[in-house]
Motif scaffolding. Structure first.
Motif, PDB file in Angstrom:
ATOM      1  N   MET A 283       0.830  -1.197   0.000  1.00  0.00           N
ATOM      2  CA  MET A 283       0.000   0.000   0.000  1.00  0.00           C
ATOM      3  C   MET A 283       0.870   1.254   0.000  1.00  0.00           C
ATOM      4  SD  MET A 283      -3.288  -0.767   0.010  1.00  0.00           S
ATOM      5  CE  MET A 283      -4.142   0.540   0.871  1.00  0.00           C
ATOM      6  N   ASN A 284       1.945   1.279   0.820  1.00  0.00           N
ATOM      7  CA  ASN A 284       2.825   2.449   0.889  1.00  0.00           C
ATOM      8  C   ASN A 284       3.528   2.677  -0.443  1.00  0.00           C
ATOM      9  OD1 ASN A 284       2.108   2.887   3.538  1.00  0.00           O
ATOM     10  ND2 ASN A 284       3.812   1.716   4.383  1.00  0.00           N
ATOM     11  N   ALA A 285       3.814   1.598  -1.163  1.00  0.00           N
ATOM     12  CA  ALA A 285       4.493   1.707  -2.459  1.00  0.00           C
ATOM     13  C   ALA A 285       3.517   2.006  -3.588  1.00  0.00           C
ATOM     14  CB  ALA A 285       5.260   0.421  -2.766  1.00  0.00           C
ATOM     15  N   GLU A 286       2.189   2.091  -3.261  1.00  0.00           N
ATOM     16  CA  GLU A 286       1.137   2.358  -4.239  1.00  0.00           C
ATOM     17  C   GLU A 286       1.093   1.315  -5.337  1.00  0.00           C
ATOM     18  OE1 GLU A 286       0.971   7.220  -3.737  1.00  0.00           O
ATOM     19  OE2 GLU A 286       1.490   6.323  -5.656  1.00  0.00           O
ATOM     20  N   ARG A 287       1.423   0.079  -4.958  1.00  0.00           N
ATOM     21  CA  ARG A 287       1.275  -1.041  -5.895  1.00  0.00           C
ATOM     22  C   ARG A 287      -0.133  -1.588  -5.712  1.00  0.00           C
ATOM     23  NH1 ARG A 287       6.381  -4.616  -4.498  1.00  0.00           N
ATOM     24  NH2 ARG A 287       5.179  -6.123  -5.689  1.00  0.00           N
ATOM     25  N   TRP A 288      -1.087  -0.842  -6.259  1.00  0.00           N
ATOM     26  CA  TRP A 288      -2.499  -1.095  -5.950  1.00  0.00           C
ATOM     27  C   TRP A 288      -2.967  -2.452  -6.455  1.00  0.00           C
ATOM     28  CZ3 TRP A 288      -3.016   2.359  -2.522  1.00  0.00           C
ATOM     29  CH2 TRP A 288      -2.518   3.650  -2.670  1.00  0.00           C
ATOM     30  N   ASP A 289      -2.511  -2.873  -7.626  1.00  0.00           N
ATOM     31  CA  ASP A 289      -2.956  -4.172  -8.154  1.00  0.00           C
ATOM     32  C   ASP A 289      -2.502  -5.312  -7.245  1.00  0.00           C
ATOM     33  OD1 ASP A 289      -2.605  -3.076 -11.535  1.00  0.00           O
ATOM     34  OD2 ASP A 289      -4.454  -3.581 -10.457  1.00  0.00           O
ATOM     35  N   ASP A 290      -1.216  -5.265  -6.827  1.00  0.00           N
ATOM     36  CA  ASP A 290      -0.707  -6.325  -5.943  1.00  0.00           C
ATOM     37  C   ASP A 290      -1.468  -6.314  -4.619  1.00  0.00           C
ATOM     38  OD1 ASP A 290       2.747  -5.862  -6.999  1.00  0.00           O
ATOM     39  OD2 ASP A 290       1.071  -6.980  -7.877  1.00  0.00           O
ATOM     40  N   ALA A 291      -1.713  -5.096  -4.075  1.00  0.00           N
ATOM     41  CA  ALA A 291      -2.422  -5.003  -2.794  1.00  0.00           C
ATOM     42  C   ALA A 291      -3.839  -5.544  -2.931  1.00  0.00           C
ATOM     43  CB  ALA A 291      -2.446  -3.543  -2.330  1.00  0.00           C
ATOM     44  N   ALA A 292      -4.518  -5.175  -4.028  1.00  0.00           N
ATOM     45  CA  ALA A 292      -5.891  -5.657  -4.235  1.00  0.00           C
ATOM     46  C   ALA A 292      -5.930  -7.171  -4.363  1.00  0.00           C
ATOM     47  CB  ALA A 292      -6.489  -4.990  -5.475  1.00  0.00           C
ATOM     48  N   ASN A 293      -4.905  -7.749  -5.043  1.00  0.00           N
ATOM     49  CA  ASN A 293      -4.857  -9.217  -5.173  1.00  0.00           C
ATOM     50  C   ASN A 293      -4.710  -9.879  -3.804  1.00  0.00           C
ATOM     51  OD1 ASN A 293      -5.122  -9.141  -7.918  1.00  0.00           O
ATOM     52  ND2 ASN A 293      -2.922  -9.063  -8.299  1.00  0.00           N
ATOM     53  N   ASN A 294      -3.870  -9.300  -2.941  1.00  0.00           N
ATOM     54  CA  ASN A 294      -3.681  -9.883  -1.607  1.00  0.00           C
ATOM     55  C   ASN A 294      -4.954  -9.772  -0.768  1.00  0.00           C
ATOM     56  OD1 ASN A 294      -1.042 -10.619  -2.058  1.00  0.00           O
ATOM     57  ND2 ASN A 294      -0.244  -8.622  -1.459  1.00  0.00           N
ATOM     58  N   TYR A 295      -5.677  -8.643  -0.894  1.00  0.00           N
ATOM     59  CA  TYR A 295      -6.891  -8.467  -0.100  1.00  0.00           C
ATOM     60  C   TYR A 295      -8.029  -9.356  -0.562  1.00  0.00           C
ATOM     61  CZ  TYR A 295      -5.216  -4.434   2.578  1.00  0.00           C
ATOM     62  OH  TYR A 295      -4.556  -3.629   3.450  1.00  0.00           O
ATOM     63  N   MET A 296      -7.870 -10.019  -1.726  1.00  0.00           N
ATOM     64  CA  MET A 296      -8.939 -10.892  -2.220  1.00  0.00           C
ATOM     65  C   MET A 296      -9.249 -12.027  -1.241  1.00  0.00           C
ATOM     66  SD  MET A 296      -7.973 -11.251  -6.274  1.00  0.00           S
ATOM     67  CE  MET A 296      -9.064 -12.677  -6.392  1.00  0.00           C
ATOM     68  N   TYR A 297      -8.219 -12.455  -0.511  1.00  0.00           N
ATOM     69  CA  TYR A 297      -8.388 -13.623   0.367  1.00  0.00           C
ATOM     70  C   TYR A 297      -8.799 -13.223   1.791  1.00  0.00           C
ATOM     71  CZ  TYR A 297      -5.793 -15.500  -3.541  1.00  0.00           C
ATOM     72  OH  TYR A 297      -5.402 -15.849  -4.784  1.00  0.00           O
ATOM     73  N   LEU A 298      -9.087 -11.934   2.017  1.00  0.00           N
ATOM     74  CA  LEU A 298      -9.414 -11.444   3.359  1.00  0.00           C
ATOM     75  C   LEU A 298     -10.683 -12.085   3.898  1.00  0.00           C
ATOM     76  CD1 LEU A 298      -8.686  -9.408   5.579  1.00  0.00           C
ATOM     77  CD2 LEU A 298     -10.085  -7.718   4.399  1.00  0.00           C
ATOM     78  N   ASP A 299     -11.701 -12.269   3.031  1.00  0.00           N
ATOM     79  CA  ASP A 299     -12.984 -12.810   3.495  1.00  0.00           C
ATOM     80  C   ASP A 299     -12.854 -14.244   4.003  1.00  0.00           C
ATOM     81  OD1 ASP A 299     -14.784 -11.099   0.839  1.00  0.00           O
ATOM     82  OD2 ASP A 299     -14.078 -10.419   2.798  1.00  0.00           O
TER      83      ASP A 299
END
Length: 408
Positions: free
Chosen positions: A1-17
């Motif tokens: 998130m700090n590096a603004e790598r939004w695609d990578d961050a969004a992919n990681n958050y996919m498994y949050l649920d």
């Protein structure tokens, strides 16, 4: 998130649920709000909307659960009155926080829909512009196709007319040669294009054989028309029984008159006396013929026919050339070029004629044609595209031998 790598961050958050089954407020603020931010900045509008809905639906239950836990802990410390006051305050705070949470969710949803609506409008404008460009391109392509079709039809018509013109032109030069005891004669013309400017012809008058080989300046249709006029004049003037020099002078007068394009024809005109072997000739700016394996020595090389009116033409005579082979040709033979622009040359002509003493005139012409073709493609015989002939090629070969009666 700090590096603004939004695609990578969004992919990681996919498994949050799958990891957090019953999130509390801390997990909502620590994970779901960053998840919304990652998907929104990554351009995943649908995922951002889904996360915003999750925040709105989970916030109430998580907040109530947290407050209940706090109230249970406080119940063991405060007395009943204090607990009631605390509960009242907590309910007030809970209502306020619930209101704030609902407001935040509504703001997020409203912002998302505004952004999504703007994005859709912009996409629709781009799509409309692209559709208009596609229609314009299709119209231009259709116009180009129609023009190509018209050009193709016109090209096919021109090619058909040129084929007809070639057939007409080829019919103007003889393809059958006199069969006379002791006379061997053959000639052939090969235009470089559909139509050409070379010509040859002959006329038999008893024991007199008139013949000519000519080369018109230029190429294509204008040269072919000038060639046709020259061939017609030769055949017409021969019927008057004139000498070659007189024929040349009359042709020059006719062709020079009204010759605005300044076209001309080089020509070798000969008169063969078949009973004596005598050769009368007039060379009008043409290549020197070959007798056996030597070039014919001439005193006069007159001007080309059709250049200037009133100029005299001088003829010459050889007493008897029976037994010798005479080759008359156009510069499509000696000036034939290969890919390196090397010409066929006079020396090669003389060598080939020296090696052809036992051949018939037809065989001599074929041998020279094959040699020119081999010279033209010899540099790379396997090349997909071979060089086109640079000029028309016309060859005429004659030989007169004494008959048995003449020998006696």
């Amino acid at each position: 998130m700090n590096a603004e790598r939004w695609d990578d961050a969004a992919n990681n958050y996919m498994y949050l649920d799958f990891i957090i089954n019953k999130p509390d407020l801390e997990e909502i603020y620590s994970y779901y709000f960053p998840k919304f931010r990652a998907n929104y900045n990554a351009g995943r509008r649908d995922s951002a909307l889904y996360t915003a809905n999750q925040i709105a639906s989970l916030f109430d239950s998580a907040y109530v659960a947290q407050k209940k836990n706090q109230m249970a802990e406080m119940a063991t410390i405060y007395d009943t009155q204090g607990k009631e006051m605390q509960i009242a305050r907590q309910q007030t705070e809970l209502s306020q926080q619930r209101l704030w949470g609902t407001g935040i969710a509504m703001v997020l949803l409203t912002a998302f829909f505004i952004v999504y609506t703007l994005y859709r409008r912009r996409a629709q404008k781009r799509l409309a512009a692209a559709h208009k460009q596609l229609e314009t391109a299709h119209a231009e392509l259709q116009t180009a196709y129609d023009q190509l079709e018209e050009t193709t039809v016109a090209k096919e018509r021109i090619e058909s007319e040129l084929r007809i013109a070639r057939d007409i032109q080829m019919s103007m030069v003889p393809g059958v040669f006199p069969e006379r005891d002791g006379l061997d004669m053959y000639a052939e013309m090969t235009p470089a294009k559909e139509v050409g400017g070379d010509l040859y012809g002959y006329v038999m008058q008893g024991n007199r054989l008139y013949f000519c080989v000519g080369d018109v300046s230029g190429k294509g249709v204008p040269a072919s028309l000038f060639m046709a006029q020259s061939a017609r004049l030769f055949r017409t003037l021969v019927t008057e029984g004139m000498m070659p020099a007189d024929i040349a002078m009359r042709m020059n007068t006719e062709l020079a008159e009204g010759n605005d394009r300044n076209m001309f024809v080089t020509m070798f005109i000969g008169l063969f006396h078949l009973d004596t072997g005598r050769l009368d000739f007039c060379n009008c700016g043409h290549n020197a013929p070959v007798i056996d394996d030597q070039f014919l020595e001439m005193k006069y090389v007159n001007q080309m026919i059709g250049v200037l009116e009133g100029v005299p033409f001088l003829g010459e005579t050889i007493g008897d050339i029976r037994g010798s082979r005479l080759l008359v040709y156009t510069d499509g033979l000696n000036e034939a070029e290969n890919q390196q622009k090397e010409q066929f040359g006079n020396d090669r002509i003389l060598r080939l004629m020296a090696d052809s003493q036992t051949l018939t005139c037809h065989e001599v012409v074929s041998k020279l044609q094959d040699a020119v073709e081999q010279h033209r493609i010899s540099t790379d015989p396997t090349a997909a595209v071979q060089p086109e002939p640079s000029d028309d090629l016309t060859l005429m070969c004659l030989k007169l031998t004494a008959t048995k009666n003449e020998k006696q």
